[in-house]
Design an enzyme around this catalytic site. Structure first.
Site, PDB file in Angstrom:
ATOM      1  N   HIS A  86      -7.743   3.153   6.255  1.00  0.00           N
ATOM      2  CA  HIS A  86      -6.872   4.198   5.593  1.00  0.00           C
ATOM      3  C   HIS A  86      -7.339   5.682   6.244  1.00  0.00           C
ATOM      4  O   HIS A  86      -8.346   5.765   7.270  1.00  0.00           O
ATOM      5  CB  HIS A  86      -7.312   4.532   4.143  1.00  0.00           C
ATOM      6  CG  HIS A  86      -6.713   3.807   3.263  1.00  0.00           C
ATOM      7  ND1 HIS A  86      -5.538   4.163   2.813  1.00  0.00           N
ATOM      8  CD2 HIS A  86      -6.705   2.467   2.779  1.00  0.00           C
ATOM      9  CE1 HIS A  86      -4.836   3.239   2.086  1.00  0.00           C
ATOM     10  NE2 HIS A  86      -5.897   2.236   1.918  1.00  0.00           N
TER      11      HIS A  86
ATOM     12  N   ASP B  32       0.869  -0.864  -0.051  1.00  0.00           N
ATOM     13  CA  ASP B  32       0.128  -0.052  -0.025  1.00  0.00           C
ATOM     14  C   ASP B  32       0.902   1.406  -0.047  1.00  0.00           C
ATOM     15  O   ASP B  32       0.596   2.309  -0.904  1.00  0.00           O
ATOM     16  CB  ASP B  32      -1.081   0.018   1.340  1.00  0.00           C
ATOM     17  CG  ASP B  32      -2.253   0.643   1.029  1.00  0.00           C
ATOM     18  OD1 ASP B  32      -2.280   1.802   0.325  1.00  0.00           O
ATOM     19  OD2 ASP B  32      -3.298   0.256   1.333  1.00  0.00           O
TER      20      ASP B  32
END
Lengths: 336, 299
Positions: free
Chosen positions: A195, A13
Site C-alpha cells: 500500500h 482492493d
C-alpha cells in the site's frame, strides 16, 4: 527468465476507494481492458472479499455472483481471482465463486491467525482452485512470527504465500527481511501486496522482488484502500526497464488506467493526510474512509481516530471500533 | 433444598469453567460427576480435588448413573450428535455447549420460556448469546429487516475447535439472529485480535428498521430491559454504545467480561456460554423440582 506475475486488484482492493460501488458494467469494462493488456490475473469483488457486502464494511453495488458473471464473460486469457477472509466469507461463498468461474482464491488472515484458514485452503484445493494465502498486516509481527505462520499456510497446501502490507506501514528493509525469510522457509512462490500510504508502494514492491518475490499486486491508477496500492502501469514500466518480463503491454495498460479507470474514480488517488496517517499509525487501510465519515459525524479529526485505532492494536475488519472510538472522543470532548 | 444431579462431559476449558460456576452459584443444580477420556487430564484432577466423582469412560459412566438427570455436553459437535439419542433414551436432559444443534437454539433472555419443557438445549455460539437478545429487543418494537452482528474475540480465547471450523460460528450465529432474534435476514462476522493484553469480547449489532427515528425511544427502553435480563445470568455483559441511529440502522455495542471463574476475564466469549448453560439448566431444573409428578411424566 520466468515471467513475473502481476495480479491486478483494481476491481477488489480498488473497490475500497469507490466505497464498493463499481457496478458489474464498470467491472466488465475494466476487466476487458486488463485482459487486453495481458494481465496474468485479476482479482474482483467487494473490497473485503466474498460476503464482504455489509453494514460493517459498506454495501457493494452488486452481489458477488453478479460481479463474477460480468467479469468472467469478458476475460479471454486472464485468470479470475476472488478474495476470502475467513470470519467474513464462508465455504459456501467460495463454492459459489468456483461455480461462477473463479480460478483463484486469495485466502487472507491476520498475520498471526493462519490456522483459521486451513479449512478454506483445503476446500479451495478440492474445488480445483489455486489458493494464494495472505498474511495481512504483516508489519504488526516480527519476521519470526511471519515465517511461523507462512509455514502453516505451506503445510495446508497454499500455492503461493503473500506478505501483505495492509496498512502500508512497512519500510523497504522490513519488506526485504520478511520476504527473504518467508522465501527461505516455504516450498512455494512468495508474493507481496503493497500500500502506498507512506509513498513506498512501488519501492517496497521492488524490495520484495530483490528479496525473491515472484508475484506482486498492483491496481490501475494505484486505486485501493487508503492511499492505494502499487500502480499496475508503473510496475509494468519499471519491471520492463529492469528486464523483468511481465507479459503486460505497456501502452494498453496505461490506456486502461487513464481511459477506463480514471473516469470512474470518486477522487484522485493521492497520498493525502489521512492516507499518510493510516500508514504512519499502522492501521488497516480500509479504515480511512470509515474514519473520515465517523469524524464528520462526531466532529473529530479523523487522524485522531486513526491514531487511536493504531494504539488499540486493531486488526483488519474491525471497522465497528471506529464508531466506538469516535463517539468516545465526542463524549470526552463534551465533558471537558 | 433438593437439587437436580448433573454431570459434565468433557473436562476441558469450558467444562472446568462451568464446574466452578455450578460450585459457586448452583441453586437447583448440583454437580455429581465429571467425565472425560484422557487419563491425567488437568480438568479431571481439579474435579477430584473439588470433591466430584470422575471417570475416564466418557459418556458411558454418565449413562450408567440413573441419579444423573442432566448432562452438560462440553465435547464436540460430532460427539454430541452420537450422544444425544442415548441421553434421550436414558431420559437425561442435555445442555449442549457444542455447535451440534440437535435441540433448539436457546437464548435464555429471549426464548427459554418456550423451550423449557424440552430435553435438549443448544447454546448457539458466544456471539449469538451476546447479540441475539439485542436483535430481539429491537424486533419487539419494530420489525428488523436485516440484522448484522460482528463479534471480536481475543485470539487467545479462540480454541482449536473454533479455529478449525470458523464458518460454523458465522453460519450458526446468523441462523440464530433470524430464528431466535426475529430478523428477516441476518449476517454474522467474527474477528480474532491477538493484541496483548487480550481485549474483552466485543459485539456490534446493526439492525435495519423502517423509520428508526420514530421508534428510538421505545428501542432504548426495550434494549435496557433486555441488557438487564441478560446481566442476571451473565454479570459481565455490558452495553458499551447505543442504541444509536445512523441512517436506516440502529447500532449497539456490548462487551462481555468473563467472571474469571476458571478462565481469564478476557474470555468473555467462553464465559457467556457457560453462564448461559448454567442459567438454562437452572430453569429446567426448577421446573422439574417444583412441578407435580404428573407434569414430570409429560416431559
Amino acid at each position: 527468465m520466468k515471467k513475473f506475475r502481476i495480479i491486478d486488484s483494481t476491481l477488489r482492493d480498488g473497490m475500497h476507494a469507490v466505497s464498493h460501488k463499481f457496478t458489474p458494467d464498470d467491472m466488465a469494462a475494466i476487466a476487458a481492458a486488463l485482459d487486453a493488456a495481458g494481465l496474468d490475473t485479476v482479482e474482483i469483488g467487494h473490497g473485503d472479499g466474498l460476503g464482504g457486502s455489509s453494514y460493517q464494511y459498506g454495501f457493494a453495488a452488486a452481489t458477488d455472483v453478479e460481479y463474477l458473471k460480468a467479469v468472467k464473460s469478458v476475460l479471454t486469457k486472464t485468470k479470475l481471482a476472488v478474495l476470502l477472509l475467513p470470519g467474513i466469507g464462508t465455504h459456501k461463498d467460495l463454492e459459489k465463486a468456483a461455480k461462477f468461474g473463479a480460478n483463484t482464491v486469495r485466502i487472507a488472515t491476520h498475520v498471526t491467525e493462519a490456522d483459521i484458514a486451513e479449512q478454506h485452503v483445503q476446500i479451495a484445493k478440492s474445488l480445483g482452485m489455486e489458493a494464494i494465502c495472505f498474511l495481512m498486516m504483516a508489519h504488526m509481527s516480527p519476521t519470526a512470527k511471519v515465517v511461523e505462520q507462512a509455514r502453516l499456510f505451506d503445510g495446508y497446501g497454499a500455492d503461493v504465500i503473500y506478505v501483505t502490507d495492509s496498512a502500508g506501514a512497512l519500510l523497504p528493509h522490513q519488506v526485504k527481511e520478511r520476504i527473504a525469510a518467508v522465501k527461505e522457509a516455504v516450498s512455494v512462490p512468495v508474493g507481496f501486496h503493497a500500500h502506498n500510504n507512506l509513498g513506498l508502494a512501488v519501492g517496497n514492491t521492488l524490495a520484495a522482488v530483490a528479496a525473491g518475490a515472484s508475484s506482486a499486486d498492483g491496481c490501475l491508477c494505484g486505486l485501493g484502500a487508503a492511499a492505494g496500492n502499487a500502480q499496475t502501469e508503473i510496475l509494468a514500466a519499471v519491471f520492463d526497464r529492469m528486464g523483468i518480463r511481465t507479459g503486460v503491454d505497456l501502452y494498453k495498460v496505461m490506456d486502461a488506467a487513464e481511459d477506463v479507470v480514471q473516469p470512474r474514480m470518486h477522487r484522485p488517488q493521492v497520498v493525502g493526510k489521512l492516507g499518510l496517517t493510516t500508514g504512519w499509525a499502522g492501521v488497516y487501510g480500509s479504515f480511512m474512509l470509515h474514519a473520515t465519515r465517523a469524524g464528520n459525524k462526531y466532529g473529530i479529526d479523523p487522524r485522531d481516530i486513526l491514531v487511536e485505532l493504531g494504539r488499540l492494536k486493531t486488526v483488519g475488519g474491525q471497522e465497528d471500533l471506529i464508531i466506538d472510538v469516535a463517539s468516545r472522543f465526542a463524549r470526552e470532548a463534551r465533558t471537558v | 433444598m433438593r437439587k437436580l444431579k448433573s454431570a459434565i462431559l468433557g473436562p476441558g476449558n469450558i467444562g472446568m469453567d462451568l464446574m466452578y460456576k455450578i460450585m459457586s452459584r448452583g441453586k437447583n443444580i448440583e454437580l455429581k460427576l465429571v467425565s472425560g477420556i484422557v487419563a491425567g487430564s488437568r480438568g479431571l484432577a481439579l474435579a477430584r480435588e473439588n470433591g466430584f466423582e470422575t471417570s475416564l469412560d466418557g459418556v458411558e459412566s454418565i449413562l450408567a448413573d440413573p441419579e444423573i438427570r442432566l448432562v452438560f455436553e462440553c465435547t464436540s459437535a460430532k460427539a454430541h450428535l452420537a450422544n444425544a439419542p442415548r441421553y434421550r433414551e436414558a431420559d437425561k436432559i442435555a445442555i449442549d455447549l457444542t455447535p451440534a444443534a440437535v435441540g433448539p437454539y436457546v437464548v435464555p433472555a429471549v426464548n427459554l420460556e418456550q423451550h423449557v419443557g424440552g430435553g435438549n438445549f443448544n447454546m448457539v455460539t458466544c456471539g449469538g448469546q451476546a447479540t441475539v437478545p439485542l436483535v430481539a429487543a429491537v424486533n419487539a418494537v419494530t420489525p428488523v429487516e436485516y440484522a448484522e452482528i460482528v463479534a471480536t474475540l481475543a485470539s487467545k480465547s479462540a480454541g482449536p475447535g473454533t479455529r478449525a471450523n470458523i464458518d460454523e460460528f458465522t453460519e450458526t450465529t446468523a441462523d440464530a439472529v433470524v430464528s431466535v432474534g426475529g430478523a428477516k435476514t441476518g449476517k454474522a462476522i467474527i474477528i480474532l485480535n491477538p493484541a496483548e493484553p487480550p481485549l474483552l469480547m466485543r459485539n456490534t449489532v446493526y439492525c435495519k428498521v423502517q423509520n428508526p427515528d420514530g421508534h428510538i425511544a421505545r428501542i432504548n427502553a426495550q434494549v435496557s430491559l433486555m441488557v438487564e435480563k441478560v446481566r442476571q445470568y451473565v454479570p459481565g455483559y455490558r452495553l458499551r454504545l447505543g442504541p444509536e441511529l445512523d441512517g436506516d440502522r440502529v447500532i449497539m455495542m456490548v462487551e462481555v467480561e468473563g467472571e474469571g471463574s476458571y478462565l481469564p476475564k478476557y474470555s468473555g466469549n467462553l464465559d457467556i456460554i457457560t453462564a448461559t448453560a448454567l442459567a438454562t439448566a437452572e430453569e429446567v431444573a426448577a421446573r422439574i423440582l417444583h412441578s407435580c409428578p404428573k407434569n414430570r411424566g409429560e416431559r
